[in-house]
Scaffold this motif. Structure first.
Motif, PDB file in Angstrom:
ATOM      1  N   THR A  74      -7.973  12.739  10.652  1.00  0.00           N
ATOM      2  CA  THR A  74      -6.983  11.719  10.976  1.00  0.00           C
ATOM      3  C   THR A  74      -6.466  11.095   9.680  1.00  0.00           C
ATOM      4  O   THR A  74      -7.075  11.244   8.622  1.00  0.00           O
ATOM      5  N   LYS A  75      -5.353  10.386   9.797  1.00  0.00           N
ATOM      6  CA  LYS A  75      -4.766   9.721   8.636  1.00  0.00           C
ATOM      7  C   LYS A  75      -5.750   8.715   8.049  1.00  0.00           C
ATOM      8  O   LYS A  75      -5.929   8.652   6.826  1.00  0.00           O
ATOM      9  N   ARG A  76      -6.425   7.949   8.901  1.00  0.00           N
ATOM     10  CA  ARG A  76      -7.387   6.948   8.439  1.00  0.00           C
ATOM     11  C   ARG A  76      -8.511   7.599   7.648  1.00  0.00           C
ATOM     12  O   ARG A  76      -8.869   7.126   6.554  1.00  0.00           O
ATOM     13  N   ASN A  77      -9.069   8.666   8.158  1.00  0.00           N
ATOM     14  CA  ASN A  77     -10.199   9.314   7.494  1.00  0.00           C
ATOM     15  C   ASN A  77      -9.786   9.976   6.185  1.00  0.00           C
ATOM     16  O   ASN A  77     -10.536   9.962   5.206  1.00  0.00           O
ATOM     17  N   MET A  78      -8.590  10.553   6.165  1.00  0.00           N
ATOM     18  CA  MET A  78      -8.077  11.123   4.907  1.00  0.00           C
ATOM     19  C   MET A  78      -7.916  10.020   3.859  1.00  0.00           C
ATOM     20  O   MET A  78      -8.245  10.215   2.687  1.00  0.00           O
ATOM     21  N   GLN A  79      -7.427   8.862   4.297  1.00  0.00           N
ATOM     22  CA  GLN A  79      -7.220   7.755   3.365  1.00  0.00           C
ATOM     23  C   GLN A  79      -8.535   7.217   2.825  1.00  0.00           C
ATOM     24  O   GLN A  79      -8.596   6.786   1.669  1.00  0.00           O
ATOM     25  N   ILE A  80      -9.590   7.249   3.638  1.00  0.00           N
ATOM     26  CA  ILE A  80     -10.916   6.836   3.166  1.00  0.00           C
ATOM     27  C   ILE A  80     -11.352   7.732   2.010  1.00  0.00           C
ATOM     28  O   ILE A  80     -11.800   7.262   0.959  1.00  0.00           O
ATOM     29  N   LEU A  81     -11.205   9.039   2.190  1.00  0.00           N
ATOM     30  CA  LEU A  81     -11.611   9.996   1.151  1.00  0.00           C
ATOM     31  C   LEU A  81     -10.721   9.886  -0.084  1.00  0.00           C
ATOM     32  O   LEU A  81     -11.196   9.990  -1.219  1.00  0.00           O
ATOM     33  N   MET A  82      -9.436   9.674   0.129  1.00  0.00           N
ATOM     34  CA  MET A  82      -8.518   9.515  -1.000  1.00  0.00           C
ATOM     35  C   MET A  82      -8.843   8.268  -1.816  1.00  0.00           C
ATOM     36  O   MET A  82      -8.753   8.277  -3.039  1.00  0.00           O
ATOM     37  N   ARG A  83      -9.256   7.198  -1.121  1.00  0.00           N
ATOM     38  CA  ARG A  83      -9.648   5.975  -1.837  1.00  0.00           C
ATOM     39  C   ARG A  83     -10.894   6.228  -2.685  1.00  0.00           C
ATOM     40  O   ARG A  83     -10.965   5.816  -3.843  1.00  0.00           O
ATOM     41  N   LEU A  84     -11.873   6.936  -2.114  1.00  0.00           N
ATOM     42  CA  LEU A  84     -13.104   7.239  -2.855  1.00  0.00           C
ATOM     43  C   LEU A  84     -12.843   8.174  -4.031  1.00  0.00           C
ATOM     44  O   LEU A  84     -13.560   8.145  -5.030  1.00  0.00           O
ATOM     45  N   ALA A  85     -11.815   9.003  -3.906  1.00  0.00           N
ATOM     46  CA  ALA A  85     -11.444   9.917  -4.992  1.00  0.00           C
ATOM     47  C   ALA A  85     -10.536   9.250  -6.023  1.00  0.00           C
ATOM     48  O   ALA A  85     -10.052   9.909  -6.954  1.00  0.00           O
ATOM     49  N   LYS A  86     -10.311   7.950  -5.856  1.00  0.00           N
ATOM     50  CA  LYS A  86      -9.463   7.163  -6.779  1.00  0.00           C
ATOM     51  C   LYS A  86      -8.024   7.685  -6.806  1.00  0.00           C
ATOM     52  O   LYS A  86      -7.346   7.639  -7.839  1.00  0.00           O
ATOM     53  N   LEU A  87      -7.581   8.173  -5.658  1.00  0.00           N
ATOM     54  CA  LEU A  87      -6.220   8.691  -5.575  1.00  0.00           C
ATOM     55  C   LEU A  87      -5.223   7.629  -5.122  1.00  0.00           C
ATOM     56  O   LEU A  87      -4.020   7.855  -5.163  1.00  0.00           O
ATOM     57  N   ASP A  88      -5.733   6.477  -4.684  1.00  0.00           N
ATOM     58  CA  ASP A  88      -4.851   5.425  -4.179  1.00  0.00           C
ATOM     59  C   ASP A  88      -4.536   4.358  -5.214  1.00  0.00           C
ATOM     60  O   ASP A  88      -3.824   3.407  -4.943  1.00  0.00           O
ATOM     61  N   THR A  89      -5.088   4.517  -6.403  1.00  0.00           N
ATOM     62  CA  THR A  89      -4.861   3.524  -7.466  1.00  0.00           C
ATOM     63  C   THR A  89      -4.005   4.159  -8.562  1.00  0.00           C
ATOM     64  O   THR A  89      -4.488   4.974  -9.339  1.00  0.00           O
ATOM     65  N   VAL A  90      -2.753   3.780  -8.588  1.00  0.00           N
ATOM     66  CA  VAL A  90      -1.804   4.414  -9.509  1.00  0.00           C
ATOM     67  C   VAL A  90      -2.086   4.035 -10.960  1.00  0.00           C
ATOM     68  O   VAL A  90      -2.064   4.887 -11.859  1.00  0.00           O
ATOM     69  N   GLU A  91      -2.387   2.773 -11.202  1.00  0.00           N
ATOM     70  CA  GLU A  91      -2.469   2.291 -12.582  1.00  0.00           C
ATOM     71  C   GLU A  91      -3.891   2.143 -13.108  1.00  0.00           C
ATOM     72  O   GLU A  91      -4.108   2.148 -14.320  1.00  0.00           O
ATOM     73  N   ASP A  92      -4.867   1.978 -12.236  1.00  0.00           N
ATOM     74  CA  ASP A  92      -6.241   1.740 -12.701  1.00  0.00           C
ATOM     75  C   ASP A  92      -6.792   2.952 -13.435  1.00  0.00           C
ATOM     76  O   ASP A  92      -6.807   4.065 -12.891  1.00  0.00           O
ATOM     77  N   PRO A  93      -7.268   2.790 -14.659  1.00  0.00           N
ATOM     78  CA  PRO A  93      -7.817   3.929 -15.413  1.00  0.00           C
ATOM     79  C   PRO A  93      -9.208   4.320 -14.903  1.00  0.00           C
ATOM     80  O   PRO A  93      -9.856   3.569 -14.169  1.00  0.00           O
ATOM     81  N   LEU A  94      -9.640   5.515 -15.299  1.00  0.00           N
ATOM     82  CA  LEU A  94     -10.983   5.980 -14.952  1.00  0.00           C
ATOM     83  C   LEU A  94     -11.959   5.428 -15.986  1.00  0.00           C
ATOM     84  O   LEU A  94     -12.098   5.973 -17.067  1.00  0.00           O
ATOM     85  N   GLU A  95     -12.603   4.332 -15.658  1.00  0.00           N
ATOM     86  CA  GLU A  95     -13.446   3.650 -16.641  1.00  0.00           C
ATOM     87  C   GLU A  95     -14.928   3.691 -16.299  1.00  0.00           C
ATOM     88  O   GLU A  95     -15.773   3.827 -17.169  1.00  0.00           O
TER      89      GLU A  95
END
Length: 234
Positions: free
Chosen positions: A41-62
């Motif tokens: 589902t869209k919700r579950n995909m978004q959960i995984l995308m958030r954990l993969a740091k795909l939803d943060t455009v500007e935040d660096p990998l620190e």
């Protein structure tokens, strides 16, 4: 129900070790297409995308401590997208390819991100293989040829002597296993993105393809850590 339970836990702010364990379990379960039907589902995909740091455009990998979570989330997305046509359609709706290109950009000049880079590239390969609209989006909107060529150049540690000529060092050591795997994934994705590129019209496209050709030549002169990996790379 097990997958839903795992995703409900992942949606909460849990410890890194718990997130990794949950994602590892989900990765194994996501190999079964029947299991994926109710959870894609869209919700579950978004959960995984958030954990993969795909939803943060500007935040660096620190935070290096989060890297294992990012890798496992990307692995889960790879399995889900490979096994689910619904997930492939959702990927276009959620603009996943653009987010993956952005994450790849964040990996530049970073340490300890080889696994993140590798599975980011694998996911771009799968999306460009399984969804023609995403392949077109990568080529036309997201400068996919440039992004993937730069990823390949970085993995091969190319040094330039002229604009379209890479330095030849016969005595250089073989590529590491991680760099070889990253290069292979970049090559596979590049093949898909350039599959329909029979006519090169613009000056910029001409530059990109000459630049890529020089890197591909360098790739053929490069050895991997084993004979099998070298063959796969070539």
């Amino acid at each position: 129900k097990l997958c839903e339970g795992i995703l409900n836990i992942l949606e909460k702010d849990t410890k890194t070790s718990c997130q990794v364990a949950c994602l590892e379990a989900l990765r194994i379960l996501s190999r079964d297409k029947k299991v994926l039907v109710p959870v894609t589902t869209k919700r579950n995909m978004q959960i995984l995308m958030r954990l993969a740091k795909l939803d943060t455009v500007e935040d660096p990998l620190e935070r290096v401590s989060e890297f294992p979570v990012i890798v496992e989330a990307l692995k889960c997305l790879c399995n889900i997208i490979f096994n689910s046509a619904v997930a492939q359609k959702l990927s276009l709706e959620l603009n996943l390819a653009a987010m993956l290109c952005n994450l790849l950009e964040k990996c530049k000049d970073q340490q300890f991100v080889d696994d993140i880079k590798c599975f980011d590239l694998r996911l771009l390969f799968l999306l460009s293989l399984l969804h023609t609209d995403i392949r077109s989006q990568l080529r036309r909107e997201l400068q996919g040829v440039q992004v993937l060529t730069q990823a390949l150049e970085s993995s091969l540690s190319v040094r330039w002597t002229e604009e379209y000529k890479a330095a030849e060092d016969r005595d250089r050591p073989p590529l590491s296993l991680q760099d070889t795997d990253c290069a292979i994934e970049a090559l596979k994705a590049l093949f898909n993105v350039t599959l329909d590129s029979w006519n090169v019209h613009s000056k910029n496209e001409s530059h990109q393809f000459r630049y890529m050709a020089a890197i591909l030549r360098h790739c053929l002169l490069t050895t991997g850590p084993t004979e099998d990996k070298t063959e796969e790379l070539h």
